[in-house]
Write a protein that holds these residues in place. Structure first.
Motif, PDB file in Angstrom:
ATOM      1  N   LEU A  67      42.758  41.175  49.314  1.00 18.43           N
ATOM      2  CA  LEU A  67      42.093  41.894  47.876  1.00 18.43           C
ATOM      3  C   LEU A  67      42.185  43.090  47.706  1.00 18.43           C
ATOM      4  O   LEU A  67      42.385  43.650  46.437  1.00 18.43           O
ATOM      5  N   MET A  68      42.042  43.979  48.733  1.00 20.23           N
ATOM      6  CA  MET A  68      42.207  45.544  48.819  1.00 20.23           C
ATOM      7  C   MET A  68      43.538  45.850  48.407  1.00 20.23           C
ATOM      8  O   MET A  68      44.041  46.980  47.437  1.00 20.23           O
ATOM      9  N   ASN A  69      44.575  45.167  49.059  1.00 15.55           N
ATOM     10  CA  ASN A  69      45.889  45.405  48.554  1.00 15.55           C
ATOM     11  C   ASN A  69      46.424  45.109  47.269  1.00 15.55           C
ATOM     12  O   ASN A  69      47.042  45.899  46.477  1.00 15.55           O
ATOM     13  N   MET A  70      45.872  44.154  46.708  1.00 15.80           N
ATOM     14  CA  MET A  70      46.060  43.918  45.346  1.00 15.80           C
ATOM     15  C   MET A  70      45.525  44.970  44.098  1.00 15.80           C
ATOM     16  O   MET A  70      46.072  45.463  43.366  1.00 15.80           O
ATOM     17  N   LEU A  71      44.208  45.624  44.574  1.00 19.45           N
ATOM     18  CA  LEU A  71      43.719  46.544  43.964  1.00 19.45           C
ATOM     19  C   LEU A  71      44.620  47.815  43.922  1.00 19.45           C
ATOM     20  O   LEU A  71      44.913  48.547  43.086  1.00 19.45           O
ATOM     21  N   ILE A  72      45.278  48.042  45.229  1.00 23.41           N
ATOM     22  CA  ILE A  72      46.161  49.365  45.298  1.00 23.41           C
ATOM     23  C   ILE A  72      47.443  49.088  44.858  1.00 23.41           C
ATOM     24  O   ILE A  72      48.412  50.033  45.035  1.00 23.41           O
ATOM     25  N   GLY A  73      47.798  47.843  44.337  1.00 22.12           N
ATOM     26  CA  GLY A  73      49.144  47.528  44.020  1.00 22.12           C
ATOM     27  C   GLY A  73      50.148  47.157  45.129  1.00 22.12           C
ATOM     28  O   GLY A  73      51.502  47.298  44.747  1.00 22.12           O
ATOM     29  N   THR A  74      49.937  47.028  46.409  1.00 22.29           N
ATOM     30  CA  THR A  74      50.789  46.742  47.332  1.00 22.29           C
ATOM     31  C   THR A  74      51.023  45.277  47.701  1.00 22.29           C
ATOM     32  O   THR A  74      51.660  44.832  48.690  1.00 22.29           O
TER      33      THR A  74
END
Length: 616
Positions: A45-52
């Motif tokens: 979920l965090m990776n989706m927020l930062i675009g990775t």
């Protein structure tokens, strides 16, 4: 002002679905924490927020011009750069101005360059910014700016990565376990910094005091669904409890309806009318609801460990040095049965060295360590587990034993122990190399506990564990009857588990403090600075503590709180059943309700008695 909108996102890996149709937003100045079990999708979920990473369905919409910074658990920094070069590698214009000013200070004879740099500092109002960033570096103990990244420890790299994003002042900070590798002093500074600054945060952390004092919203990801709580950690606990009670009441109601509908289904002829078809369809919906069950793990094990003798572990004038650095200096201590000691102190003061000496893994330079004949040590170290290639989870545990003996002749199997620590039957037959870092820590804990030690040593047991697992571990340790010696930076954990502290001050100075971590902080904040006055003040503190609860009473008090909560839930459930009219044997149910009420009154009276003694 909305910074990020997450709309109906879903994510799967093969046949495994992490979550479906999640939606939430992040607004300016919000401080949001994400809580979930390890392996349920927090990092994804965090990776989706930062675009990775990308969602399978749905979208993450970022406001145009928003500057986002991410602190991962393992930061990626350029090995050949120095600390100073890494900080100034940012594209922040004020940092560029400060960098030019710092260079001008190194060559004061070039007055023209110095004047231009000085004027730029004035123009960008960079003086306050410079003061703040130097304070951040000071608090995170990054004082030698010429050190190269390749020569830093893992903890120093994490602190530098944290410093870089704090100095850069992005619009949104996304943080993965920001308190890992920080000592207690740094954690409390960062907590205070985040609490007072107008910063927008989205973070994952297992530090519950940090959640309590910093966050104003908590998102919980559970069973692929997202639950939103508009408050801090205490609010979250209260509202989650209410939600679970409502869910359980709904499930209980569905079970009662299911019993009636099941009887109706059995009576039905094979031919179906439209009306009976509709009712049968409803039956399967009710059945699914009735068969739901929560997998909340409450660990209450009455362990039948080998009884501790009169001699536990004794340290007589123990000293230890590494070169000119003194760790222990003529240290004396006799551990008592049932003692629960927490160890705190800055990084590098010798906490882990002390544990190794107590465990007999490291020799002292002088003095004696005497371990009693009945002592069976269990030692959880920071180095973790080293499984054989191709081993399955259950095989790792069974190498140490098939069962733990409990009181009254009962036992608990290796598989059941794993279930209590959140390894379901399917997970127990996974290969160990598939486990996440947090799952490996959980497995390691189980290998220590299956050996049934009566003296348990834990070195940073809470690192990489999610909050759900921490609660399981704490419930286990609250009922643990042996001796406990623990090093942890988790203040919430220490407050709950230990009854006094060894405070490592450095240079061989170790202070025995009669209380938990919050007591120690209150004491530290209240005492005068003169050493003689501090000593007198501490003695009076000890006298005050002596009139409070004994260790056995503290343990009883904590257990009573859990028992009262369970009895209140039972009473509410039974009364609800009377209200719903779902009771078949009223006389039997009435007797059961009376028994619960009598027990509740008895427990509450004892709770009030102990609470009065403790001054609560």
């Amino acid at each position: 002002m909305n910074y990020v909108s997450v709309e109906n996102i879903s994510k799967s890996f093969g046949e495994r679905e992490l979550f479906r149709d999640l939606s939430f937003g992040i607004n300016k100045d919000q401080k949001i924490a994400l809580i979930a079990k390890n392996g349920t999708g927090k990092t994804t979920l965090m990776n989706m927020l930062i675009g990775t990473d990308e969602a399978d369905t749905g979208q993450v919409i970022m406001r145009k011009g928003i500057k986002v910074a991410y602190l991962p658990q393992e930061p990626k920094l350029q090995a050949e750069l120095t600390i100073e070069e890494s900080i100034f590698a940012s594209d922040n214009p004020i940092l560029k101005v400060i960098e030019q000013y710092e260079k001008a200070l190194e060559n004061p004879e070039d007055s023209e360059k110095y004047q231009a740099a000085f004027e730029a500092m004035e123009q960008y109002q960079a003086w306050d910014f410079e003061t703040q960033y130097k304070q951040i570096l000071f608090k995170l103990k990054l004082d030698n700016l010429k050190l190269k990244i390749k020569n830093l420890s893992g903890g120093q790299k994490k602190r530098l990565a944290l410093a870089i994003i704090l100095i850069d002042r992005p619009d949104l900070l996304v943080l993965d376990e920001p308190t890992n590798h920080l000592d207690l002093e740094m954690i409390e500074w960062l907590e205070s910094y985040f609490a007072k600054e107008n910063i927008t945060l989205f973070m994952v952390t297992h530090d519950r005091y940090f959640l309590e004092r910093v966050c104003n919203e908590i998102l919980e990801l559970e069973n692929g669904k997202l639950y939103n709580y508009k408050g801090n950690y205490a609010y979250y606990l209260q509202k989650k409890e209410e939600r679970i009670a409502a869910e359980n009441a709904s499930i209980d109601k569905a079970k009662n309806i299911f019993v009636r509908e099941l009887e109706w289904m059995r009576r039905q002829p094979k031919a179906r009318t439209t009306k009976s078809k509709s009712r049968q369809d409803d039956f399967y919906i009710i059945k699914e609801k009735a068969q739901q069950r929560r997998k909340d793990n409450v660990v209450e094990l009455e362990i039948n460990m080998e009884r501790l003798g009169s001699k536990v572990i004794e340290l007589h004038k123990v000293s230890k040095n590494f070169g000119e650095k003194t760790i222990l200096n003529q240290f004396d201590y006799n551990f008592q049965r049932g003692e629960r000691i927490g160890i705190i102190g800055k990084n590098g003061t010798g906490k882990s060295t002390f544990l190794n000496i107590v465990a007999g893994n490291l020799p002292a330079d002088s003095g004696k360590v005497i371990i009693g004949d009945t002592i069976k040590l269990g030692y959880y170290t920071q180095s973790g587990i080293n499984p054989k290639p191709g081993q399955k989870v259950i095989e790792v545990i069974k190498e140490y034993g098939e069962f733990i003996p409990l009181t009254k002749g009962k036992t608990i199997s290796a598989g059941h122990l794993l279930e209590l620590f959140l390894f379901d039957r399917k997970k127990q037959h996974d290969y160990v190399e598939k486990l996440s870092g947090g799952e490996l820590k959980r497995l390691y804990l189980c290998t220590v506990l299956i050996q049934n030690p009566n003296f348990l040593i834990l070195d940073e047991p809470t690192n990489d564990l999610d909050i759900v697992t921490l609660n399981v571990l704490e419930n286990f340790l609250l009922d643990y009857p042996g001796c406990l010696l623990v090093v942890s930076h988790d203040r919430y954990f220490m407050d709950k588990i230990v009854d006094h502290l060894f405070v490592f001050r450095g240079a061989g100075e170790i202070e025995d403090f009669p209380g938990n971590y919050s007591d120690f902080r209150a004491y530290e904040d209240s005492v005068p600075t003169e050493k003689t006055e501090v000593k007198a003040d501490k003695n009076s503190w000890k006298q005050q503590q002596a009139s409070a609860l004994t260790f056995a009473e503290q343990k009883e008090f904590q257990k009573l709180e859990r028992e009262i909560k369970q009895l209140e839930d039972d009473k509410q459930r039974m009364e609800q059943a009377f209200s719903d009219g779902t009771i078949t044997d009223i006389e039997k149910a009435s007797l059961e309700l009376k028994t619960v009420i009598d027990k509740l009154e008895e427990k509450e009276m004892r709770w009030f008695e102990l609470g009065e003694k403790a001054g609560i």
